[in-house]
Design an enzyme around this catalytic site. Sequence first.
Site, mmCIF file in Angstrom:
data_model
loop_
_atom_site.group_PDB
_atom_site.id
_atom_site.type_symbol
_atom_site.label_atom_id
_atom_site.label_comp_id
_atom_site.label_asym_id
_atom_site.label_seq_id
_atom_site.Cartn_x
_atom_site.Cartn_y
_atom_site.Cartn_z
ATOM 1 N N THR A 112 0.864 -1.264 -0.111
ATOM 2 C CA THR A 112 0.104 -0.008 -0.132
ATOM 3 C C THR A 112 0.927 1.197 -0.098
ATOM 4 O O THR A 112 1.989 1.304 0.608
ATOM 5 C CB THR A 112 -0.897 0.064 1.534
ATOM 6 N N SER A 147 -0.527 3.074 10.952
ATOM 7 C CA SER A 147 -1.661 2.097 11.768
ATOM 8 C C SER A 147 -0.870 0.632 11.933
ATOM 9 O O SER A 147 0.204 0.058 11.082
ATOM 10 C CB SER A 147 -2.819 2.030 11.300
ATOM 11 N N TYR A 149 -2.071 -2.017 10.925
ATOM 12 C CA TYR A 149 -2.268 -2.649 9.601
ATOM 13 C C TYR A 149 -1.153 -2.192 8.528
ATOM 14 O O TYR A 149 -0.524 -2.986 8.082
ATOM 15 C CB TYR A 149 -3.717 -2.012 8.832
ATOM 16 N N HIS A 150 -0.680 -0.928 8.431
ATOM 17 C CA HIS A 150 0.101 -0.534 7.715
ATOM 18 C C HIS A 150 1.804 -0.901 8.184
ATOM 19 O O HIS A 150 2.640 -1.405 7.373
ATOM 20 C CB HIS A 150 0.268 1.335 7.457
ATOM 21 N N LYS A 153 2.160 -4.187 6.668
ATOM 22 C CA LYS A 153 2.374 -4.096 5.111
ATOM 23 C C LYS A 153 4.132 -3.931 5.002
ATOM 24 O O LYS A 153 4.705 -4.333 4.225
ATOM 25 C CB LYS A 153 1.720 -3.027 4.417
#
Lengths: 375, 375
Positions: A112, A147, A149-150, A153
């Site tokens: 992302t 975050s 989530y990030h 990644k």
Amino acid sequence: MIRRRWDEELGISTLTPIRGIGERLAAWHAAGGARVDFVNCDVTDFPALLELFARVQPETIVHFGQQRSAPFSMIDRDRAALTLINNTLGNLNVLWAMREIVPDAHLVKLGTMGEYGTPNIEVEEGFITIEHKGRRDRLPFPKSPNSFYHLTKVADSDQIYFACRAWDLRATDLNQGVVYGLETDDTPADTALVNRFDYDGVYGTVLNRFCVEAALGYPLTVYGVGGQTRAFLNIKDTVRCIALAVEAAAVPGEFRVFNQFTEIFSVLELAKRVQHVAAAAGRAVTIDHLENPRVERETHYYSSVNTQLLSLGLEPHLLDDAAIGGLIEAADANQERIDRAQIAPTVQWSDPSRAMARGVRLNLRASGGAGVTAR
Amino acid sequence: MIRRRWDEELGISTLTPIRGIGERLAAWHAAGGARVDFVNCDVTDFPALLELFARVQPETIVHFGQQRSAPFSMIDRDRAALTLINNTLGNLNVLWAMREIVPDAHLVKLGTMGEYGTPNIEVEEGFITIEHKGRRDRLPFPKSPNSFYHLTKVADSDQIYFACRAWDLRATDLNQGVVYGLETDDTPADTALVNRFDYDGVYGTVLNRFCVEAALGYPLTVYGVGGQTRAFLNIKDTVRCIALAVEAAAVPGEFRVFNQFTEIFSVLELAKRVQHVAAAAGRAVTIDHLENPRVERETHYYSSVNTQLLSLGLEPHLLDDAAIGGLIEAADANQERIDRAQIAPTVQWSDPSRAMARGVRLNLRASGGAGVTAR
């Protein structure tokens, strides 16, 4: 398919009804689509993954099996932990299974643009040449994920780059922008093929939310000032980018990073675009500025390179009034499925009582003063 | 205490006998040490960690609860996964428990200089100011970790930096070099307080291995050319650095990174130093170059800043002949405990059959040619 369970737990659902996987595959094949086999295999189950790779002997692995919501990962510790295990342990498993079974396969992994954060310099595609104290090197572009989530990644990308260096695997990391749009060239063939349309506070993305709000005649809800600037692309281009990455594969040992987006907008710009299209269709809506549930800069420089996919032949579908109008119409057509309670942000990044000191520091940072803190 | 179980599984053990935790604490208190309480709590057990933080209400948390061996993390997928779960899920738990229970506590976390890899520019302390296309920003220093263990340390640092930005936690990340030495100022008080002396292919570090080899009269085993250059410090300085970080705590929202080392040596330099000291003590040893089990550059530029701990008052114990001689004597005194089969490297980073193409690329990279691959 675990998304269905998470949706149930959170009491949310996509605006477009998504059929079961068997029904979707049947519709795909009935519409004349190329053969697609389905195996229910969890990437966190390493023995199952080994068995699958051994049986299929894939030439290309497109890895999409990840929890993809930043707010979901910030709900609580358990969701943050689930995101880490599902994404980064899953990614580790894919790499070890490739090493053991198909070391010559090409891995195409969805990353992302959010991995980079919002640096005050132009974002390059994965690597940057840095001149420092009279020396230079080409190094991974520094990342500031915002975050849990990030963070997963970024960890995935670091793992894949290492596996390419150490094991001569080959991989393409697609750092994707925010996706909008509902239909690809294939989905109109059957209503069972429709994509998700998430508009809720956990999985919804900003343009979807604005279009649902416009369909309802609600104010468009901008978080904070709305200067948050992000990279976007149409879902039609997402599909094309993956095909381009697969067709022009990386070579052994190569770790390629493509920035997968076509345009850059601020949140407030998008709100104004939606407001304009809605007004032209006789739907007058206002723009509201909500308190920002996220911890992020609301005004900042943003620029990023995205030349590699274009040079492979990507022909962007730019965001036009027709695309926005289509999303508003899709929302309108599914009005009875809209849960109005799910539109507002439901996940706070931080305890508001600790926000004041932080606000002071973020503003310092935005105005160029580094202060004593590592912002 | 899980190290004891891993040692048993791998059939290895420290050269110095390590007593049980109860016996060590009793010896510490008998020697007049300050009160130390022991609670057996796994950092991957979030409820237990919450309960512990709620009961103790710590002002400072020094987080050392990690799997710390690069070769261990490269043995197989299960050890790589264990390292990820123990280190990075454990770190995530510490951060969420701090957020929920003690958001004002100061976290002191052990990282490693290995997070940075071996860039061709000087390594800064955590952050670097980058000028790029006429703009500038201070960003996290780009990292290129070279094992699944090092990947977890990078992921931990990224998580902690995020938690400081989003939750106003405060933290010091100590990027430590390779530690050598056996005794601190406190350990001589009782033999039960002695530290580990790992010399095996999984947990042993390079200077320990050379000293054990010298004690046995074996050739000193350099991996490859031996130009691998790393940062080092004496264990006495490790202890002092942690105290300095605790005493001069970070402020709320601050993420500090200290490069915790005192000297830089290449592996071949260290071998020659040990050879010299051994010869002076009547132990003539040769130097052997083994095939390198790791995937790493064997000749490269290396320089790093380490001013912050020095400016806080660190007075380095530099590596002298006496320190090397002491380690050789300690190895000699424990000769009957040396397992000669454990000295050679037991873990290969990569399948040797894939190494030739990689060797060509690594050499290209070392000579400055970037080629088409992302090295």
